[in-house]
Write a protein that holds these residues in place. Structure first.
Motif, PDB file in Angstrom:
ATOM      1  N   PHE A  58      14.079  26.677 -10.362  1.00  0.00           N
ATOM      2  CA  PHE A  58      15.248  25.831 -10.138  1.00  0.00           C
ATOM      3  C   PHE A  58      14.852  24.372 -10.336  1.00  0.00           C
ATOM      4  N   ILE A  59      15.656  23.643 -11.100  1.00  0.00           N
ATOM      5  CA  ILE A  59      15.388  22.233 -11.379  1.00  0.00           C
ATOM      6  C   ILE A  59      16.122  21.378 -10.358  1.00  0.00           C
ATOM      7  N   LEU A  60      15.350  20.610  -9.600  1.00  0.00           N
ATOM      8  CA  LEU A  60      15.914  19.673  -8.637  1.00  0.00           C
ATOM      9  C   LEU A  60      15.488  18.262  -8.999  1.00  0.00           C
ATOM     10  N   GLU A  61      16.288  17.322  -8.552  1.00  0.00           N
ATOM     11  CA  GLU A  61      15.995  15.910  -8.795  1.00  0.00           C
ATOM     12  C   GLU A  61      15.804  15.200  -7.457  1.00  0.00           C
ATOM     13  N   ARG A  62      14.871  14.271  -7.458  1.00  0.00           N
ATOM     14  CA  ARG A  62      14.643  13.436  -6.279  1.00  0.00           C
ATOM     15  C   ARG A  62      14.997  12.005  -6.660  1.00  0.00           C
ATOM     16  N   GLN A  63      15.919  11.414  -5.860  1.00  0.00           N
ATOM     17  CA  GLN A  63      16.311  10.041  -6.129  1.00  0.00           C
ATOM     18  C   GLN A  63      16.835   9.360  -4.871  1.00  0.00           C
ATOM     19  N   TYR A  64      16.863   8.048  -4.933  1.00  0.00           N
ATOM     20  CA  TYR A  64      17.341   7.222  -3.818  1.00  0.00           C
ATOM     21  C   TYR A  64      18.865   7.136  -3.865  1.00  0.00           C
ATOM     22  N   ARG A  65      19.471   7.254  -2.689  1.00  0.00           N
ATOM     23  CA  ARG A  65      20.922   7.122  -2.555  1.00  0.00           C
ATOM     24  C   ARG A  65      21.213   6.006  -1.564  1.00  0.00           C
ATOM     25  N   HIS A  66      21.693   4.897  -2.104  1.00  0.00           N
ATOM     26  CA  HIS A  66      21.804   3.664  -1.328  1.00  0.00           C
ATOM     27  C   HIS A  66      22.790   3.746  -0.163  1.00  0.00           C
ATOM     28  N   ALA A  67      23.925   4.402  -0.322  1.00  0.00           N
ATOM     29  CA  ALA A  67      24.937   4.430   0.743  1.00  0.00           C
ATOM     30  C   ALA A  67      24.355   4.967   2.053  1.00  0.00           C
ATOM     31  N   LEU A 155      13.412  27.226  -2.751  1.00  0.00           N
ATOM     32  CA  LEU A 155      14.743  26.633  -2.680  1.00  0.00           C
ATOM     33  C   LEU A 155      15.483  27.104  -1.435  1.00  0.00           C
ATOM     34  N   LYS A 156      15.443  28.393  -1.154  1.00  0.00           N
ATOM     35  CA  LYS A 156      16.130  28.912   0.028  1.00  0.00           C
ATOM     36  C   LYS A 156      15.531  28.329   1.312  1.00  0.00           C
ATOM     37  N   GLN A 157      14.213  28.140   1.336  1.00  0.00           N
ATOM     38  CA  GLN A 157      13.578  27.512   2.496  1.00  0.00           C
ATOM     39  C   GLN A 157      14.040  26.062   2.634  1.00  0.00           C
ATOM     40  N   LEU A 158      14.134  25.362   1.524  1.00  0.00           N
ATOM     41  CA  LEU A 158      14.625  23.985   1.521  1.00  0.00           C
ATOM     42  C   LEU A 158      16.044  23.923   2.103  1.00  0.00           C
ATOM     43  N   LEU A 159      16.891  24.862   1.733  1.00  0.00           N
ATOM     44  CA  LEU A 159      18.249  24.918   2.277  1.00  0.00           C
ATOM     45  C   LEU A 159      18.233  25.209   3.776  1.00  0.00           C
ATOM     46  N   ARG A 160      17.376  26.127   4.206  1.00  0.00           N
ATOM     47  CA  ARG A 160      17.274  26.443   5.635  1.00  0.00           C
ATOM     48  C   ARG A 160      16.859  25.221   6.449  1.00  0.00           C
ATOM     49  N   GLU A 161      16.053  24.349   5.849  1.00  0.00           N
ATOM     50  CA  GLU A 161      15.540  23.162   6.544  1.00  0.00           C
ATOM     51  C   GLU A 161      16.428  21.935   6.364  1.00  0.00           C
ATOM     52  N   ASN A 162      17.639  22.118   5.823  1.00  0.00           N
ATOM     53  CA  ASN A 162      18.561  21.018   5.556  1.00  0.00           C
ATOM     54  C   ASN A 162      17.933  19.986   4.627  1.00  0.00           C
ATOM     55  N   GLY A 163      17.195  20.475   3.645  1.00  0.00           N
ATOM     56  CA  GLY A 163      16.491  19.612   2.710  1.00  0.00           C
ATOM     57  C   GLY A 163      17.345  19.094   1.574  1.00  0.00           C
ATOM     58  N   ILE A 164      18.561  19.568   1.464  1.00  0.00           N
ATOM     59  CA  ILE A 164      19.522  19.044   0.481  1.00  0.00           C
ATOM     60  C   ILE A 164      20.745  18.611   1.277  1.00  0.00           C
ATOM     61  N   VAL A 165      21.028  17.306   1.263  1.00  0.00           N
ATOM     62  CA  VAL A 165      22.074  16.773   2.128  1.00  0.00           C
ATOM     63  C   VAL A 165      23.410  16.571   1.416  1.00  0.00           C
ATOM     64  N   GLN A 166      23.428  16.611   0.099  1.00  0.00           N
ATOM     65  CA  GLN A 166      24.667  16.403  -0.654  1.00  0.00           C
ATOM     66  C   GLN A 166      25.509  17.672  -0.532  1.00  0.00           C
ATOM     67  N   SER A 167      26.651  17.579   0.153  1.00  0.00           N
ATOM     68  CA  SER A 167      27.431  18.769   0.494  1.00  0.00           C
ATOM     69  C   SER A 167      27.938  19.531  -0.726  1.00  0.00           C
ATOM     70  N   MET A 168      28.337  18.816  -1.786  1.00  0.00           N
ATOM     71  CA  MET A 168      28.816  19.523  -2.985  1.00  0.00           C
ATOM     72  C   MET A 168      27.670  20.275  -3.655  1.00  0.00           C
ATOM     73  N   HIS A 169      26.455  19.766  -3.558  1.00  0.00           N
ATOM     74  CA  HIS A 169      25.308  20.433  -4.151  1.00  0.00           C
ATOM     75  C   HIS A 169      24.948  21.681  -3.350  1.00  0.00           C
ATOM     76  N   VAL A 170      25.070  21.608  -2.042  1.00  0.00           N
ATOM     77  CA  VAL A 170      24.848  22.792  -1.209  1.00  0.00           C
ATOM     78  C   VAL A 170      25.878  23.865  -1.556  1.00  0.00           C
TER      79      VAL A 170
END
Length: 185
Positions: A58-67, A155-170
């Protein structure tokens, strides 16, 4: 079922810019109540990919989100440009620009709204498979994106740990993992 829709009596644009427009509507409910002002945020249509390499990463991106002032992991995607002939072509363009990958197959898997009470746009989800790195990133002036590859278990572990915070991406991941048979209900 009862029709609960409102009638728009008037609209006034308060702010217009490339990625964000704010308007104030005056609306009338079915029972005659006047709702004024009702603010609507206009955004471009969004496309989001759950993208897998040819070897199933799975391809994920890491970036800064200013808001929020956070650097986090997300899925590739972005806005549909007026010059994009289709949603799929917009997605393929965003994937190439942000990750440098091209994909054998792109399948539409659904859509959602970030907030249908205030936002007027849709986010469309795709499952892109068979990804191969074919070019370097071509990022916008305000983007700095690191690309990471994750196994399905990671990826599933990352989801379990709330490692992706963008709700539409989840939500896109929920749809894709279900489609791939990696998540059962």
């Amino acid at each position: 079922m009862k029709d609960l829709s409102w009638k728009t009596l008037s609209s006034e644009y308060l702010f217009k810019d490339t990625w964000f427009t704010l308007r104030s509507d005056t609306c009338e409910t079915r029972d005659g109540r006047i709702i004024k002002p009702y603010y609507v945020y206009e955004f471009p249509t969004w496309v989001i990919a759950v993208a897998l390499t040819a070897d199933g990463k799975f391809i994920l991106e890491r970036q800064y989100r200013h808001a929020l002032g956070v650097t986090n992991l997300e899925l590739p995607g972005g806005c549909v440009d007026p010059t994009d002939p289709t949603l799929e072509s917009a997605l393929r363009r965003e994937l190439a620009e942000e990750t440098g990958y091209s994909f054998d197959t792109v399948e539409y898997i659904g859509k959602t709204s970030a907030n249908p009470s205030t936002n007027n746009n849709w986010a469309h989800f795709y499952l892109a498979t068979g990804g191969r790195k074919e070019q370097e990133q071509h990022l916008d002036f305000n983007e700095e994106i690191e690309v990471y590859l994750y196994s399905a278990d990671e990826l599933k572990q990352l989801l379990r740990e709330n490692g992706i915070v963008q709700s539409m991406h989840v939500t896109a991941l929920l749809y894709a993992l279900t489609r791939l048979g990696l998540l059962q209900w």
